[in-house]
Design a protein around this motif. Structure first.
Motif, mmCIF file in Angstrom:
data_model
loop_
_atom_site.group_PDB
_atom_site.id
_atom_site.type_symbol
_atom_site.label_atom_id
_atom_site.label_comp_id
_atom_site.label_asym_id
_atom_site.label_seq_id
_atom_site.Cartn_x
_atom_site.Cartn_y
_atom_site.Cartn_z
ATOM 1 N N ALA A 29 0.813 -1.228 0.000
ATOM 2 C CA ALA A 29 0.000 0.000 0.000
ATOM 3 C C ALA A 29 0.838 1.265 0.000
ATOM 4 O O ALA A 29 0.570 2.189 -0.788
ATOM 5 C CB ALA A 29 -0.965 -0.014 1.179
ATOM 6 N N PRO A 30 1.881 1.390 0.839
ATOM 7 C CA PRO A 30 2.659 2.639 0.844
ATOM 8 C C PRO A 30 3.329 2.925 -0.494
ATOM 9 O O PRO A 30 3.290 4.059 -0.988
ATOM 10 C CB PRO A 30 3.705 2.395 1.946
ATOM 11 N N GLY A 31 3.947 1.898 -1.077
ATOM 12 C CA GLY A 31 4.630 2.099 -2.346
ATOM 13 C C GLY A 31 3.690 2.490 -3.460
ATOM 14 O O GLY A 31 4.008 3.356 -4.291
ATOM 15 N N ASN A 32 2.494 1.889 -3.512
ATOM 16 C CA ASN A 32 1.545 2.217 -4.570
ATOM 17 C C ASN A 32 0.923 3.588 -4.361
ATOM 18 O O ASN A 32 0.616 4.278 -5.332
ATOM 19 C CB ASN A 32 0.471 1.125 -4.658
ATOM 20 N N ARG A 33 0.760 3.997 -3.093
ATOM 21 C CA ARG A 33 0.293 5.367 -2.851
ATOM 22 C C ARG A 33 1.322 6.378 -3.355
ATOM 23 O O ARG A 33 0.962 7.377 -3.983
ATOM 24 C CB ARG A 33 0.038 5.583 -1.353
ATOM 25 N N LEU A 34 2.579 6.100 -3.124
ATOM 26 C CA LEU A 34 3.632 6.975 -3.597
ATOM 27 C C LEU A 34 3.654 7.056 -5.117
ATOM 28 O O LEU A 34 3.787 8.150 -5.703
ATOM 29 C CB LEU A 34 4.995 6.496 -3.079
ATOM 30 N N LEU A 35 3.490 5.908 -5.771
ATOM 31 C CA LEU A 35 3.458 5.898 -7.233
ATOM 32 C C LEU A 35 2.312 6.745 -7.770
ATOM 33 O O LEU A 35 2.461 7.463 -8.760
ATOM 34 C CB LEU A 35 3.342 4.458 -7.757
ATOM 35 N N ARG A 36 1.153 6.637 -7.115
ATOM 36 C CA ARG A 36 0.000 7.424 -7.567
ATOM 37 C C ARG A 36 0.248 8.909 -7.382
ATOM 38 O O ARG A 36 -0.150 9.729 -8.219
ATOM 39 C CB ARG A 36 -1.264 6.974 -6.831
ATOM 40 N N ILE A 37 0.926 9.277 -6.284
ATOM 41 C CA ILE A 37 1.230 10.677 -6.059
ATOM 42 C C ILE A 37 2.194 11.185 -7.125
ATOM 43 O O ILE A 37 2.018 12.270 -7.705
ATOM 44 C CB ILE A 37 1.835 10.873 -4.658
ATOM 45 N N LEU A 38 3.244 10.400 -7.415
ATOM 46 C CA LEU A 38 4.218 10.785 -8.425
ATOM 47 C C LEU A 38 3.593 10.888 -9.797
ATOM 48 O O LEU A 38 3.937 11.758 -10.603
ATOM 49 C CB LEU A 38 5.382 9.789 -8.433
ATOM 50 N N LYS A 39 2.642 9.984 -10.085
ATOM 51 C CA LYS A 39 1.972 10.001 -11.389
ATOM 52 C C LYS A 39 1.124 11.244 -11.545
ATOM 53 O O LYS A 39 1.044 11.827 -12.613
ATOM 54 C CB LYS A 39 1.108 8.743 -11.544
#
Length: 303
Positions: free
Chosen positions: A293-303
């Protein structure tokens, strides 16, 4: 009657929509057409609406009133009394373009059992959401490709009465995807043709069965177990059967991923690789399943 098209319309609690559906059939530029309306135990004023259309168009419309038994039995009961050389299907909340049959019926040549088309997706108010053009390459012997995924919305399909006599009607073994099962049986025995343009308006709303991801996934597995053959002597069928299993596990992975069940998603994506090493974006999804969950939240923010 030569060239007659019988249109099968099962109806359950659609008093507010079914009139528009019927009108879209009545204005077809192709004739002759008979309309078979099956009231499947509706609790609203549906039956009154259907009977009024029967009164207005007695030579063209027939009405079946049955206890609620579900759309599979409703469609089959309609087919059993159909008089047409061709059988078409339309759900009671969807609409046809006025030239649908005029463009599809000429596609029937000897050996062709099914013709389908593209679809326009509309919302509950009838506003266009998107247009899905059919793939012109999915024509002819489409049975192998059809193993992987259903390529056609039910309301786009016209089949020959001969093909139904040959392969049978909708199977009540299915809770969903009974359309797909029938198209597979027809396309295994007959050729298919396609009109790329959208000839049907498919209405998206909360009661669409296709919106139930788990139900559709179970139905997909049922289709695969019935039709796919990983060890078929036909190399094409064997190859597409592997792709069908890959697609099943990929869809399961997407469902788990969307629910943030990353370990389950990871297992599903690993299963995909057992059938197809480069299916869709499986490797990317697999990588993201390790991020949690943390890594995918970060990816969504970066995207």
């Amino acid at each position: 009657m030569k060239g007659l098209v019988s249109v099968i319309v099962p109806v359950y609690d659609r008093a507010h929509l079914v009139a528009e559906t019927i009108e879209s059939i009545l204005i077809q530029t192709y004739q002759p057409v008979e309309i078979i309306l099956i009231n499947d135990g509706s609790k609203d004023d549906t039956l009154s609406v259907l009977r009024e259309y029967k009164r207005r168009f007695p030579s063209q419309i027939r009405v079946i009133d049955q206890p609620n038994q579900g759309q599979i039995i409703a469609r089959n009961n309609g087919i059993k009394i159909a008089r047409g050389n061709y059988i078409a299907f339309l759900d009671s909340d969807d609409l046809w373009m006025e030239d649908k049959l005029e463009r599809q019926i000429p596609c029937f040549e000897p050996g062709v059992g099914l013709v389908y088309s593209g679809t326009e997706i509309i919302d509950e108010e009838g506003q266009t959401l998107r247009v899905d053009f059919a793939d012109e390459a999915i024509s002819g012997n489409i049975y192998p490709q059809l193993l992987v995924k259903n390529r056609m919305t039910g309301g786009t399909v016209v089949v020959t009465a001969e093909s139904l006599n040959q392969v049978g009607l909708f199977s009540s073994d299915f809770k969903a995807a009974e359309n797909w099962d029938l198209w597979l049986r027809i396309c295994k025995a007959y050729s298919a043709r396609v009109v790329m343009d959208p000839l049907v308006k498919y209405r998206i709303h909360s009661q669409n069965m296709s919106g139930d991801g788990q139900l559709m996934l179970r139905a997909k597995l049922q289709i695969i177990q019935k039709h796919c053959d990983l060890h078929s002597k036909d190399a094409v069928v064997a190859r597409y059967s592997r792709l069908a299993y890959a697609d099943y596990h990929y869809r399961a992975g997407l469902n788990f991923f969307a629910a943030a069940q990353y370990p389950l998603a990871r297992n599903a994506f690993i299963s995909v690789l057992g059938f197809s090493f480069f299916y869709e974006d499986t490797w990317l999804r697999l990588f993201r399943s390790f991020l949690g969950a943390p890594g995918n939240r970060l990816l969504r923010i970066l995207k």
